[in-house]
Design an enzyme around this catalytic site. Structure first.
Site, PDB file in Angstrom:
ATOM      1  N   ASP A  37       0.855  -1.196   0.000  1.00 50.47           N
ATOM      2  CA  ASP A  37       0.000   0.000   0.000  1.00 50.47           C
ATOM      3  C   ASP A  37       0.885   1.237   0.000  1.00 50.47           C
ATOM      4  O   ASP A  37       2.009   1.217   0.510  1.00 50.47           O
ATOM      5  CB  ASP A  37      -0.918   0.007   1.228  1.00 50.47           C
ATOM      6  CG  ASP A  37      -2.162   0.850   1.034  1.00 50.47           C
ATOM      7  OD1 ASP A  37      -3.263   0.280   0.887  1.00 50.47           O
ATOM      8  OD2 ASP A  37      -2.038   2.096   1.012  1.00 50.47           O
ATOM      9  N   ASP A  63       3.893   1.906  -4.452  1.00 46.48           N
ATOM     10  CA  ASP A  63       2.942   2.550  -5.352  1.00 46.48           C
ATOM     11  C   ASP A  63       2.703   1.563  -6.493  1.00 46.48           C
ATOM     12  O   ASP A  63       3.624   1.254  -7.263  1.00 46.48           O
ATOM     13  CB  ASP A  63       3.565   3.863  -5.869  1.00 46.48           C
ATOM     14  CG  ASP A  63       2.677   4.575  -6.876  1.00 46.48           C
ATOM     15  OD1 ASP A  63       1.698   3.986  -7.351  1.00 46.48           O
ATOM     16  OD2 ASP A  63       2.998   5.745  -7.190  1.00 46.48           O
ATOM     17  N   VAL A  64       1.481   1.065  -6.615  1.00 43.86           N
ATOM     18  CA  VAL A  64       1.199   0.017  -7.615  1.00 43.86           C
ATOM     19  C   VAL A  64       1.431   0.472  -9.048  1.00 43.86           C
ATOM     20  O   VAL A  64       1.578  -0.357  -9.948  1.00 43.86           O
ATOM     21  CB  VAL A  64      -0.249  -0.536  -7.500  1.00 43.86           C
ATOM     22  CG1 VAL A  64      -0.464  -1.288  -6.209  1.00 43.86           C
ATOM     23  CG2 VAL A  64      -1.291   0.570  -7.696  1.00 43.86           C
ATOM     24  N   ASN A  90      -6.170  -4.957  -5.771  1.00 48.05           N
ATOM     25  CA  ASN A  90      -7.292  -4.218  -5.171  1.00 48.05           C
ATOM     26  C   ASN A  90      -7.077  -2.708  -5.148  1.00 48.05           C
ATOM     27  O   ASN A  90      -8.046  -1.949  -5.194  1.00 48.05           O
ATOM     28  CB  ASN A  90      -7.510  -4.742  -3.748  1.00 48.05           C
ATOM     29  CG  ASN A  90      -8.323  -3.782  -2.905  1.00 48.05           C
ATOM     30  OD1 ASN A  90      -9.547  -3.709  -3.020  1.00 48.05           O
ATOM     31  ND2 ASN A  90      -7.646  -2.997  -2.068  1.00 48.05           N
ATOM     32  N   TYR A 157     -12.712   6.598 -14.258  1.00 55.32           N
ATOM     33  CA  TYR A 157     -12.905   5.442 -13.357  1.00 55.32           C
ATOM     34  C   TYR A 157     -13.555   4.294 -14.131  1.00 55.32           C
ATOM     35  O   TYR A 157     -13.102   3.141 -14.075  1.00 55.32           O
ATOM     36  CB  TYR A 157     -13.778   5.871 -12.173  1.00 55.32           C
ATOM     37  CG  TYR A 157     -13.933   4.821 -11.096  1.00 55.32           C
ATOM     38  CD1 TYR A 157     -12.924   4.594 -10.171  1.00 55.32           C
ATOM     39  CD2 TYR A 157     -15.097   4.054 -11.003  1.00 55.32           C
ATOM     40  CE1 TYR A 157     -13.063   3.624  -9.171  1.00 55.32           C
ATOM     41  CE2 TYR A 157     -15.242   3.089 -10.006  1.00 55.32           C
ATOM     42  CZ  TYR A 157     -14.225   2.880  -9.099  1.00 55.32           C
ATOM     43  OH  TYR A 157     -14.364   1.932  -8.116  1.00 55.32           O
ATOM     44  N   LYS A 161     -12.242   0.373 -14.935  1.00 59.32           N
ATOM     45  CA  LYS A 161     -12.940  -0.788 -14.360  1.00 59.32           C
ATOM     46  C   LYS A 161     -13.465  -1.714 -15.463  1.00 59.32           C
ATOM     47  O   LYS A 161     -13.473  -2.935 -15.305  1.00 59.32           O
ATOM     48  CB  LYS A 161     -14.051  -0.329 -13.413  1.00 59.32           C
ATOM     49  CG  LYS A 161     -13.511   0.445 -12.198  1.00 59.32           C
ATOM     50  CD  LYS A 161     -12.462  -0.357 -11.414  1.00 59.32           C
ATOM     51  CE  LYS A 161     -12.003   0.324 -10.146  1.00 59.32           C
ATOM     52  NZ  LYS A 161     -11.037  -0.483  -9.377  1.00 59.32           N
ATOM     53  N   VAL A 190     -19.583   0.508  -1.299  1.00 57.66           N
ATOM     54  CA  VAL A 190     -19.071  -0.107  -0.065  1.00 57.66           C
ATOM     55  C   VAL A 190     -18.559   1.035   0.812  1.00 57.66           C
ATOM     56  O   VAL A 190     -17.924   1.985   0.308  1.00 57.66           O
ATOM     57  CB  VAL A 190     -17.930  -1.099  -0.371  1.00 57.66           C
ATOM     58  CG1 VAL A 190     -17.449  -1.773   0.917  1.00 57.66           C
ATOM     59  CG2 VAL A 190     -18.366  -2.143  -1.398  1.00 57.66           C
ATOM     60  N   THR A 192     -16.249   2.761   2.487  1.00 61.32           N
ATOM     61  CA  THR A 192     -14.792   2.893   2.668  1.00 61.32           C
ATOM     62  C   THR A 192     -14.422   4.362   2.451  1.00 61.32           C
ATOM     63  O   THR A 192     -15.296   5.203   2.239  1.00 61.32           O
ATOM     64  CB  THR A 192     -14.036   2.044   1.615  1.00 61.32           C
ATOM     65  OG1 THR A 192     -14.248   2.650   0.333  1.00 61.32           O
ATOM     66  CG2 THR A 192     -14.503   0.604   1.596  1.00 61.32           C
TER      67      THR A 192
HETATM   68  N1  LIG Z   1     -15.919   1.567  -1.951  1.00 56.16           N
HETATM   69  C1  LIG Z   1     -16.674   1.351  -2.997  1.00 56.16           C
HETATM   70  O1  LIG Z   1     -17.862   1.751  -3.049  1.00 56.16           O
HETATM   71  C2  LIG Z   1     -16.130   0.586  -4.174  1.00 56.16           C
HETATM   72  C3  LIG Z   1     -17.045   0.114  -5.135  1.00 56.16           C
HETATM   73  C4  LIG Z   1     -16.548  -0.591  -6.220  1.00 56.16           C
HETATM   74  C5  LIG Z   1     -15.204  -0.848  -6.340  1.00 56.16           C
HETATM   75  N2  LIG Z   1     -14.330  -0.378  -5.398  1.00 56.16           N
HETATM   76  C6  LIG Z   1     -12.918  -0.665  -5.595  1.00 56.16           C
HETATM   77  O2  LIG Z   1     -12.402  -1.320  -4.453  1.00 56.16           O
HETATM   78  C7  LIG Z   1     -10.981  -1.110  -4.388  1.00 56.16           C
HETATM   79  C8  LIG Z   1     -10.592  -0.729  -2.973  1.00 56.16           C
HETATM   80  O3  LIG Z   1     -11.164   0.537  -2.678  1.00 56.16           O
HETATM   81  P1  LIG Z   1     -11.824   0.888  -1.264  1.00 56.16           P
HETATM   82  O4  LIG Z   1     -13.237   1.186  -1.508  1.00 56.16           O
HETATM   83  O5  LIG Z   1     -11.443  -0.119  -0.258  1.00 56.16           O
HETATM   84  O6  LIG Z   1     -11.115   2.304  -1.003  1.00 56.16           O
HETATM   85  P2  LIG Z   1     -10.073   2.775   0.111  1.00 56.16           P
HETATM   86  O7  LIG Z   1      -9.697   4.147  -0.283  1.00 56.16           O
HETATM   87  O8  LIG Z   1     -10.639   2.519   1.457  1.00 56.16           O
HETATM   88  O9  LIG Z   1      -8.847   1.786  -0.094  1.00 56.16           O
HETATM   89  C9  LIG Z   1      -7.978   1.888  -1.194  1.00 56.16           C
HETATM   90  C10 LIG Z   1      -6.581   1.492  -0.740  1.00 56.16           C
HETATM   91  O10 LIG Z   1      -5.692   1.620  -1.882  1.00 56.16           O
HETATM   92  C11 LIG Z   1      -4.520   2.326  -1.453  1.00 56.16           C
HETATM   93  N3  LIG Z   1      -3.896   3.005  -2.600  1.00 56.16           N
HETATM   94  C12 LIG Z   1      -4.323   4.107  -3.252  1.00 56.16           C
HETATM   95  N4  LIG Z   1      -3.450   4.438  -4.228  1.00 56.16           N
HETATM   96  C13 LIG Z   1      -2.453   3.522  -4.194  1.00 56.16           C
HETATM   97  C14 LIG Z   1      -1.273   3.326  -4.958  1.00 56.16           C
HETATM   98  N5  LIG Z   1      -0.918   4.161  -5.949  1.00 56.16           N
HETATM   99  N6  LIG Z   1      -0.477   2.268  -4.657  1.00 56.16           N
HETATM  100  C15 LIG Z   1      -0.791   1.432  -3.630  1.00 56.16           C
HETATM  101  N7  LIG Z   1      -1.908   1.587  -2.874  1.00 56.16           N
HETATM  102  C16 LIG Z   1      -2.731   2.613  -3.156  1.00 56.16           C
HETATM  103  C17 LIG Z   1      -5.015   3.280  -0.387  1.00 56.16           C
HETATM  104  O11 LIG Z   1      -3.968   3.743   0.444  1.00 56.16           O
HETATM  105  C18 LIG Z   1      -6.038   2.409   0.342  1.00 56.16           C
HETATM  106  O12 LIG Z   1      -5.446   1.651   1.364  1.00 56.16           O
HETATM  107  C19 LIG Z   1     -10.649  -0.056  -5.447  1.00 56.16           C
HETATM  108  O13 LIG Z   1     -10.116  -0.686  -6.591  1.00 56.16           O
HETATM  109  C20 LIG Z   1     -12.017   0.548  -5.751  1.00 56.16           C
HETATM  110  O14 LIG Z   1     -12.087   1.097  -7.041  1.00 56.16           O
HETATM  111  C21 LIG Z   1     -14.769   0.332  -4.310  1.00 56.16           C
END
Ligand SMILES: NC(=O)c1ccc[n+]([C@@H]2O[C@H](COP(=O)([O-])OP(=O)(O)OC[C@H]3O[C@@H](n4cnc5c(N)ncnc54)[C@H](O)[C@@H]3O)[C@@H](O)[C@H]2O)c1
Length: 296
Positions: A37, A63-64, A90, A157, A161, A190, A192
């Site tokens: 992360d 950084d991914v 993720n 976005y 996706k 979700v 978050t």
């Molecule tokens: N929350 C929602 O409603 C939702 C819905 C559909 C899909 N998603 C997807 O779920 C996944 C996780 O998101 P989340 O909702 O848990 O959000 P979140 O912001 O709580 O978690 C995302 C995590 O990714 C990390 N991150 C961000 N940029 C980064 C980088 N460049 N390198 C490494 N780590 C990095 C952040 O520090 C964080 O820990 C994402 O791909 C998001 O698009 C979320």
């Protein structure tokens, strides 16, 4: 004994949110967990929580979107735990909601870098390790319901996706002979911090968006709306458990919001109706019964 016990998972963006919930769910079933992360402070908290739950965990700040950093996490994961059996791509960012003329190039690059190239680099680096030991494994890509249908004002976005869903379908076929099961998680909302993704926006992606005027008022109303639906979203812990349930059943598409089924069906119907019109076109009658290409 669980099919996961003693095996090792690498989870990007695993410091919080959905990634952390997947870490908890697989850790509870005896997997070793490697979290990558960008957020060092959150990573430390995640490590402490998982350790307190009895999970063997290793964390790497990365950084991914930087390809070379995937080599580093691969090296560290193997040094700590040996063979790697699962990759969860993720990490993701929301971008800035906006119509196309108000989304600047740097915003596109940020979202493409993390949500798309992060998945490409992660899979390119880790898939060879999943194949190498011959024990099989899992590749889980986190897309979104936005991968199933376009989201207005979310062009960058949605683009990433949809790409993640498409790549998952490609890799599902490519990795099946290696006994590696590919799944793509497509959640709707979700609860978050996804809408606060700018907290981790890398310095190179300066935000030079032009603001002002009616459009910006509309967009801040949209951002508020997005926040309210995320706040009312699914508990992330349910998502982690749902992922385990679905991969145990060997599912390619993993859904967490069955209430979105009719919206996806409406899209499929519109596509099917477009095929009907093409099939009826006098221009295309010679193509109608041609054998389709097969790649597998
Ligand atoms: N929350 C929602 O409603 C939702 C819905 C559909 C899909 N998603 C997807 O779920 C996944 C996780 O998101 P989340 O909702 O848990 O959000 P979140 O912001 O709580 O978690 C995302 C995590 O990714 C990390 N991150 C961000 N940029 C980064 C980088 N460049 N390198 C490494 N780590 C990095 C952040 O520090 C964080 O820990 C994402 O791909 C998001 O698009 C979320």
């Amino acid at each position: 004994m669980s099919q996961f016990a003693g095996k090792t998972a690498i989870i990007s963006g695993g410091a919080e949110g959905i990634g952390f919930s997947i870490a908890q769910a697989v850790g509870k079933r005896g997997m070793n967990v490697v979290l990558g992360d960008i957020d060092a402070a959150q990573l430390q908290q995640a490590e402490d929580k998982l350790t307190a739950q009895g999970v063997a965990v290793h964390t790497v700040q990365m950084d991914v979107s930087k390809q070379e950093q995937w080599q580093e996490i691969a090296t560290q994961a193997q040094a700590r735990f040996g063979n790697i059996h699962m990759l969860v791509n993720n990490a993701g960012v929301s971008g800035t909601p906006g119509d196309v003329e108000h989304t600047d190039a740097s915003d596109w690059q940020w979202v493409l870098g993390v949500n798309l190239m992060g998945v490409v680099y992660g899979t390119a680096a880790i898939a060879p390790l999943l194949k190498a030991h011959g024990e099989g494994g899992w590749l889980i890509n986190v897309a979104s319901m936005a991968g199933m249908m376009g989201v207005p004002y979310g062009g960058s976005y949605t683009a990433t996706k949809v790409a993640v869903v498409g790549m998952s379908e490609c890799w599902h076929a490519e990795l099946a002979p290696h006994n590696i099961q590919v799944s793509v998680l497509c959640p709707a909302f979700v609860k978050t911090r996804i809408n606060l993704a700018h907290r981790n926006r890398q310095a190179e992606y300066t935000d030079d968006r032009v603001s002002g005027g009616a459009a910006s008022e509309q967009l801040s109303a949209l951002a508020e709306h997005m926040q309210s639906v995320v706040d009312a979203g699914l508990d992330p812990e349910v998502v982690g458990e749902r992922v385990v349930e679905a991969i145990t059943a060997g599912e390619l598409y993993i859904f967490t919001h069955p209430n979105y089924r009719s919206a996806v069906q409406a899209r499929s119907r519109a596509i099917d109706e477009a095929f009907e019109r093409a099939a009826a076109s006098p221009l295309l009658q010679h193509v109608l019964h041609e054998k389709i290409a097969s790649f597998s």
